[in-house]
Structure formats: C-alpha cells, structure tokens
Design a protein around this motif. Structure first.
Motif, PDB file in Angstrom:
ATOM      1  N   CYS A  88      23.279 114.715 -58.022  1.00 33.47           N
ATOM      2  CA  CYS A  88      23.980 115.809 -57.336  1.00 33.47           C
ATOM      3  C   CYS A  88      25.152 115.264 -56.516  1.00 33.47           C
ATOM      4  N   GLY A  89      24.983 114.057 -55.949  1.00 40.30           N
ATOM      5  CA  GLY A  89      26.086 113.432 -55.237  1.00 40.30           C
ATOM      6  C   GLY A  89      27.259 113.149 -56.165  1.00 40.30           C
ATOM      7  N   GLY A  90      26.955 112.714 -57.388  1.00 45.06           N
ATOM      8  CA  GLY A  90      28.012 112.499 -58.378  1.00 45.06           C
ATOM      9  C   GLY A  90      28.696 113.788 -58.761  1.00 45.06           C
ATOM     10  N   MET A  91      27.901 114.849 -58.925  1.00 46.03           N
ATOM     11  CA  MET A  91      28.474 116.153 -59.257  1.00 46.03           C
ATOM     12  C   MET A  91      29.382 116.652 -58.152  1.00 46.03           C
ATOM     13  N   MET A  92      28.959 116.482 -56.896  1.00 45.69           N
ATOM     14  CA  MET A  92      29.766 116.947 -55.775  1.00 45.69           C
ATOM     15  C   MET A  92      31.036 116.107 -55.622  1.00 45.69           C
ATOM     16  N   THR A  93      30.977 114.824 -55.992  1.00 48.52           N
ATOM     17  CA  THR A  93      32.187 113.985 -55.991  1.00 48.52           C
ATOM     18  C   THR A  93      33.217 114.566 -56.947  1.00 48.52           C
ATOM     19  N   PHE A 110      26.767 118.603 -65.314  1.00 47.34           N
ATOM     20  CA  PHE A 110      25.519 118.010 -65.783  1.00 47.34           C
ATOM     21  C   PHE A 110      25.352 118.115 -67.296  1.00 47.34           C
ATOM     22  N   VAL A 111      25.700 119.256 -67.874  1.00 50.81           N
ATOM     23  CA  VAL A 111      25.606 119.372 -69.329  1.00 50.81           C
ATOM     24  C   VAL A 111      26.638 118.452 -69.984  1.00 50.81           C
ATOM     25  N   VAL A 136      36.725 106.337 -58.189  1.00 52.61           N
ATOM     26  CA  VAL A 136      36.134 106.596 -56.874  1.00 52.61           C
ATOM     27  C   VAL A 136      34.719 106.048 -56.824  1.00 52.61           C
ATOM     28  N   GLN A 137      33.935 106.308 -57.877  1.00 54.32           N
ATOM     29  CA  GLN A 137      32.556 105.808 -57.900  1.00 54.32           C
ATOM     30  C   GLN A 137      32.511 104.299 -58.084  1.00 54.32           C
ATOM     31  N   LEU A 138      33.379 103.781 -58.946  1.00 52.35           N
ATOM     32  CA  LEU A 138      33.390 102.338 -59.192  1.00 52.35           C
ATOM     33  C   LEU A 138      33.845 101.575 -57.951  1.00 52.35           C
ATOM     34  N   GLY A 184      32.915 110.529 -49.577  1.00 50.96           N
ATOM     35  CA  GLY A 184      31.693 110.768 -48.814  1.00 50.96           C
ATOM     36  C   GLY A 184      30.516 111.124 -49.706  1.00 50.96           C
ATOM     37  N   TRP A 185      30.750 111.988 -50.693  1.00 48.99           N
ATOM     38  CA  TRP A 185      29.689 112.345 -51.637  1.00 48.99           C
ATOM     39  C   TRP A 185      29.274 111.146 -52.485  1.00 48.99           C
ATOM     40  N   ALA A 186      30.246 110.304 -52.863  1.00 51.00           N
ATOM     41  CA  ALA A 186      29.920 109.117 -53.662  1.00 51.00           C
ATOM     42  C   ALA A 186      29.019 108.168 -52.867  1.00 51.00           C
TER      43      ALA A 186
END
Length: 336
Positions: free
Chosen positions: A65-70, A92-93, A134-136, A207-209
């Motif tokens: 969910c944190g990834g989705m919100m990012t 998610f899909v 951003v995630q990396l 922040g979400w990440a």
C-alpha cells in the motif's frame, strides 16, 4: 436494430479477453516461481508459526500500500488524482505484470486501465517511471543508514550499488525531472505534461516510500526471528553478547530487505527480480544468519510477497467493482 452497439460490444469483449490473458500470464509465471523451489519453500513454512506468517503478510500488505500511495502521489501531482479505490485497482492489478518476463508489462497495464479513468497514457507512464527511481533511491539510502548503524561494514561489498545514489537524487529535483520528461515526450512526438512535478508531490511520494520500506523490514523481521531466534540472542553472528534489541533486529531487516530489493530491481530480464532478490538477500543476511536459515528466510519472504500481491489485487479489484456498481445503482435510482 442495434448495429452501432456491435463495435463497442466487440471492443469490450477484446478488452476483457486481453485482461484475462494478462492475469493468466502473470499468475502462471508467479506459480512457476513457487513450483520450481517448492520443497525448500514447504520446509521453510513448516518452521514458521501462524502468528509470524500472519504478521509478515499484514506488514507486506502495508508495504505494498505504501508503494501504491507513492505512485498515486506522483500521479496526482502530475494532474490526475485518482480516488483511492480506483487508484488501488489500477496499481495493484497492473503490478501483477511484474511476474511476466520483461519490464514494461506493469506500465502497459496501468496505462490502459488508467486511460479508462481519464488518465492520459503519457501521464501514467511518467508516474510509473518516476516511482522506480524514488523507490530505488530511497531504498539505497535506507539500506545504507540502517545496515551501517546495526552492522558496520556490512554494506562494503555493495558499495558499487550506492554509487547510483547521487544519480538517483535527481529524481527528487522537480526542475531536472520536468526537463527530462519534457525532452522525452518531445522526442516521442507526445504532448507535454499539463502540470509539472512539484517539490511537495515528490516529498509526499518519498514519505510513502519510506513508510513502505519500514513495513517491508517488519515483514522480514517476523520471518527472521521465527526461523532463527538466535538473531535476537546474539548467537547467530549478531554483534554483542547480549544480542540485539528488537529495534536493532527490525532496523537491520529494513536495510537488508531494501538492499536486496534494490539489487533485484536492477535486473529487468526476470519476472519481479525472481531469484536475484533471493540471492541478494541471502548474501546480505550472511553476516547474521547461516546459509540454510538465510535461504529459508529469502524464499518465505518471496512467497508472502506473492500472496500479498494477489491479495491486494483481488481486494482492490473487488472494491472498485463494488464502487462502480454502487454508482450505477445510484444513477438508475435518479433516472427512475
């Protein structure tokens, strides 16, 4: 007589068949990841308590969910704010496409589903490709800080990966990102983005990440401490005769997962980094866990994440469908 409706009906059938084919491929490759190492996975889960399995699954869902919100924060900042249910369904899909070899299936799926909600394809693609750096970048920063703090020297073998941090830092500079996006869209003959990325949007996504990495670490900690309790007593290679505190174990697991994910995502030719992330995780855990327990931890983590992906995709799809049905009922009630 309804000839005009026939083309629309055929298009609807084609879209539905394409989605079913996409889901079948994603599930098929995901099942292949499980089946090829089934014996090791079964042995690992046999040693886990139901409490640990449940805790790791709950925290994985929170991390996803944190990834989705990012992604959703970046998409909204670019001009397409999606309602939570609709955004969750698209993300998610679409993310199930990561189990299909190749790196473009998730973005293609998100672009097509987003278009049905009024999101331009270029904007969906921009949000997707911005989410990765951003995630990396945040993952490498989190790994460097937590691993250095809990087990000094453990990041030395991976110093080459941290050389990417200054490059990835440009993902947090809206002026640079907007210039790169504009250049890319011009070269592709696409219209420029209507709204540039802002610093507020980037910081919200960051922040979400960070919240997502924390949840992933708790997921790994639940598995690690159950499969090898010596980690918390100091007898499995962890420093200090009195062992690590629960906070130290959690911090180390946050860094271990973040680093193994970053190493895995750098490999684009296998589904969801399958195999690469596990090898990386075993290597990162080596100073703390022996080979057998480390392999079991990596494989159990992989299966819990697959289960989390399926659960999130299923729940998001169901919630979005119910919301659409509710809107239709409301509209028909007004018409009556």
């Amino acid at each position: 007589m309804t000839p005009p409706a026939a083309p629309a009906s055929r298009a609807s059938v084609v879209k539905r068949l394409a989605r079913l084919a996409f889901l079948a491929l994603a599930l098929g490759f995901g099942a292949w990841v499980v089946v090829r190492q089934w014996d090791e996975i079964r042995d690992g889960f046999a040693r886990l308590s139901w409490t640990s399995v449940a805790l790791s699954l709950v925290t994985v869902v929170a991390a996803l969910c944190g990834g989705m919100m990012t992604w959703r924060a970046l998409l909204a900042d670019l001009g397409s704010p999606l309602p939570l249910r609709a955004g969750a369904r698209v993300f998610f899909v679409g993310q199930l496409g990561k189990y299909i070899p190749g790196s473009l299936w998730p973005v293609i799926a998100q672009m097509e589903m987003g278009r049905e909600l009024g999101v331009p394809r270029s904007r969906s693609a921009a949000a997707f490709f911005l989410t990765l750096p951003v995630q990396l970048g945040s993952g490498l920063l989190v790994a460097g800080v937590t691993l250095s703090a809990t087990l000094p020297g453990s990041v030395a073998p991976y110093a080459w990966a941290f050389l990417l941090v200054p490059v990835l830092a440009t993902a947090f500079q809206p002026r640079v990102v907007n210039a790169v996006l504009g250049f890319g869209l011009r070269r592709l003959g696409r219209e420029p983005l209507e709204r540039p990325l802002t610093r507020r949007g980037v910081l919200t996504a960051l922040g979400w990440a960070l919240a997502g990495w924390t949840a992933y670490g708790l997921h790994l900690a639940a598995i690690v401490t159950d499969l090898d309790p010596r980690v918390s007593t100091g007898s499995a290679g962890s420093p200090g005769s009195a062992g690590w505190s629960a906070l130290s174990v959690a911090a180390f697991c946050v860094g271990a997962f973040a680093l193994s994910w970053c190493l895995g995502i750098m490999t684009f030719v296998v589904p969801a980094g399958a195999g690469v992330r596990e090898v990386a995780m075993v290597a990162v855990l080596a100073p703390v866990l022996e080979g057998g327990p480390a392999i079991a931890v990596a494989l159990c983590s992989r299966i819990v994440i697959i289960a989390g992906d399926l659960l999130c995709a299923g729940l998001a799809g169901l919630a979005a469908r119910r919301a659409a049905g509710s809107r239709k009922d409301h509209a028909s009630g007004k018409a009556v």
